[in-house]
Motif scaffolding. Sequence first.
Motif, short mmCIF file in Angstrom:
data_model
loop_
_atom_site.label_atom_id
_atom_site.label_comp_id
_atom_site.label_asym_id
_atom_site.label_seq_id
_atom_site.Cartn_x
_atom_site.Cartn_y
_atom_site.Cartn_z
N PHE A 269 0.83 -1.20 0.00
CA PHE A 269 0.00 0.00 0.00
C PHE A 269 0.87 1.25 0.00
O PHE A 269 0.64 2.21 -0.76
CB PHE A 269 -0.93 -0.01 1.22
N GLY A 270 1.90 1.27 0.83
CA GLY A 270 2.79 2.42 0.88
C GLY A 270 3.50 2.68 -0.43
O GLY A 270 3.64 3.82 -0.86
N ARG A 271 3.93 1.62 -1.10
CA ARG A 271 4.60 1.79 -2.39
C ARG A 271 3.64 2.33 -3.45
O ARG A 271 4.06 3.09 -4.33
CB ARG A 271 5.22 0.47 -2.83
N MET A 272 2.38 1.95 -3.35
CA MET A 272 1.40 2.51 -4.28
C MET A 272 1.28 4.02 -4.08
O MET A 272 1.23 4.78 -5.06
CB MET A 272 0.04 1.83 -4.07
N LEU A 273 1.28 4.47 -2.83
CA LEU A 273 1.23 5.91 -2.58
C LEU A 273 2.49 6.60 -3.09
O LEU A 273 2.41 7.68 -3.68
CB LEU A 273 1.05 6.18 -1.08
N LEU A 274 3.65 5.98 -2.88
CA LEU A 274 4.89 6.57 -3.38
C LEU A 274 4.90 6.68 -4.90
O LEU A 274 5.50 7.60 -5.46
CB LEU A 274 6.10 5.75 -2.92
N ALA A 275 4.21 5.74 -5.56
CA ALA A 275 4.10 5.77 -7.02
C ALA A 275 2.94 6.63 -7.48
O ALA A 275 2.54 6.55 -8.64
CB ALA A 275 3.95 4.35 -7.56
N GLU A 276 2.43 7.47 -6.58
CA GLU A 276 1.33 8.41 -6.86
C GLU A 276 0.11 7.70 -7.42
O GLU A 276 -0.54 8.15 -8.36
CB GLU A 276 1.80 9.51 -7.81
N VAL A 279 0.19 1.15 -9.84
CA VAL A 279 0.66 -0.19 -9.51
C VAL A 279 0.94 -0.88 -10.84
O VAL A 279 0.02 -1.34 -11.51
CB VAL A 279 -0.37 -1.00 -8.70
N GLY A 280 2.20 -0.92 -11.24
CA GLY A 280 2.52 -1.44 -12.56
C GLY A 280 1.84 -0.60 -13.62
O GLY A 280 1.97 0.63 -13.65
N ASP A 281 1.08 -1.26 -14.50
CA ASP A 281 0.37 -0.51 -15.54
C ASP A 281 -1.05 -0.16 -15.12
O ASP A 281 -1.84 0.35 -15.91
CB ASP A 281 0.34 -1.30 -16.86
N GLN A 282 -1.40 -0.42 -13.83
CA GLN A 282 -2.70 -0.04 -13.29
C GLN A 282 -2.58 1.29 -12.55
O GLN A 282 -1.52 1.67 -12.08
CB GLN A 282 -3.21 -1.08 -12.29
N ARG A 283 -3.68 1.99 -12.43
CA ARG A 283 -3.73 3.19 -11.61
C ARG A 283 -4.91 3.07 -10.66
O ARG A 283 -6.06 3.00 -11.08
CB ARG A 283 -3.86 4.45 -12.48
N LEU A 284 -4.60 3.00 -9.36
CA LEU A 284 -5.65 2.91 -8.35
C LEU A 284 -6.17 4.28 -7.96
O LEU A 284 -7.34 4.42 -7.59
CB LEU A 284 -5.14 2.17 -7.11
N LEU A 285 -5.29 5.28 -7.99
CA LEU A 285 -5.65 6.64 -7.61
C LEU A 285 -4.99 7.62 -8.57
O LEU A 285 -3.89 7.36 -9.08
CB LEU A 285 -5.16 6.95 -6.19
N ARG A 286 -5.64 8.75 -8.79
CA ARG A 286 -5.00 9.83 -9.54
C ARG A 286 -3.84 10.39 -8.71
O ARG A 286 -3.91 10.43 -7.48
CB ARG A 286 -5.99 10.95 -9.85
N ALA A 287 -2.80 10.83 -9.40
CA ALA A 287 -1.66 11.41 -8.70
C ALA A 287 -2.09 12.58 -7.83
O ALA A 287 -1.61 12.75 -6.70
CB ALA A 287 -0.59 11.83 -9.69
N GLU A 288 -3.00 13.40 -8.34
CA GLU A 288 -3.46 14.56 -7.57
C GLU A 288 -4.19 14.12 -6.30
O GLU A 288 -4.08 14.78 -5.25
CB GLU A 288 -4.38 15.43 -8.42
N SER A 289 -4.90 13.00 -6.35
CA SER A 289 -5.58 12.50 -5.16
C SER A 289 -4.59 12.07 -4.10
O SER A 289 -4.79 12.31 -2.90
CB SER A 289 -6.51 11.34 -5.53
N VAL A 290 -3.50 11.41 -4.51
CA VAL A 290 -2.46 11.03 -3.56
C VAL A 290 -1.82 12.28 -2.95
O VAL A 290 -1.56 12.34 -1.75
CB VAL A 290 -1.41 10.13 -4.23
#
Length: 382
Positions: A269-276, A279-290
């Motif tokens: 989960f933390g690495r997903m936040l660091l990647a804005e 997750v790989g070629d997926q996007r769980l959140l917009r960078a602006e949301s992070v």
Amino acid sequence: MADLNDTLSRHVGMGSVPGAVGLIARGESVEVAAVGTVDLEGTAPMARDSLFRLASITKPVVAAAVMMLVDEGRIALADPVGEWLPELASPHVVRTPASPADDVVPPVRPITVEHLLGSRSGHGFPSDFSLPAVAPLVSELKQGPPQPQLVPPPDEWTARLSRIPLLHQPGDGWLYNISSDIQGVLIARVTGRPLGEFLSERIFEPLGMVDTAFAVPADKLHRFTCYYRTGPGGGLHLADAADGQWSSPPAFPSGAGGLVSTLDDWLAFGRMLLAEGAVGDQRLLRAESVRQMTTNHLTRAEREAAGLFLEGMGWGFGGSVDVEPVEPWSVPGRYGWVGGTGTTAHITPSTDTVTLMFSQVEMSGPSFPALMRDFWEYAAGA
């Protein structure tokens, strides 16, 4: 020179905790230590995959889930929550924080989604627990040390909450904890699905968080740590065994502190936040949301009013944000939080770092314990 194992082992040796696990990840470089045992009896050694009650480091996960709904346009930050939580559409507010719970005035504005995310809804704990309107939070909502089997289901819980006045007007200041529980109810109402089901599909499964849930299944109980608190005369006393309150699903899945998990699950989960949000070629959140999640939204006066809860730190959405180096371990921009069951989890975007330490002894108050401080200081200098 002391390493992570030495840092954790010192506290196990002093008897303040039976065991602890820690992890510091800078990019792909990871330092891990597991010391002590899962319980006082020494039933099994602590391990990297030991399961812990996350307590309040659940909060960033649930805030991320709310931001997913914002990203999809299903809700907006400025939306009044009364559309989905009609119980909270017309709250009462105590005239002053020190007023009796029945001395109330109307709200000057509605509670919004953004108020919940920033813990500014008017519901929650102040630095002064003696205020009259605080008592019902404990007696009616079972707030305080987590006790998942004693909390009523979401609809009943929200109905009880609606009868408790706000401590201040929505948006007028930071209060601890309850806004995150309301976020969990909001997610369920907006999606028409139980909170745990939504989190599993949208966060846990994409990130491979295979051990994160609101309860521990029978086939994993052998990895679940016991949970302790310090007694009045000193010494550790069992608060919950491995087969206790988290061994079956709760009626109320707490968005403020109900999850169980492992180091590696929260690391994902933390690495997903660091990647804005990617997750790989997926996007769980917009960078602006992070960025909104991990940016301080409090004024200096609001930070100071939070007292020991924040110790001068700011608050984003679902977690604290270091705004200035007030301690040896402070790194401006560090985002995350602590759990009252003895857990801590942070990301530091400027150094691409995730720092995690899980133990199983309840914090005795809002001030951060020595084990956490020593771990943070080691992580900052490692």
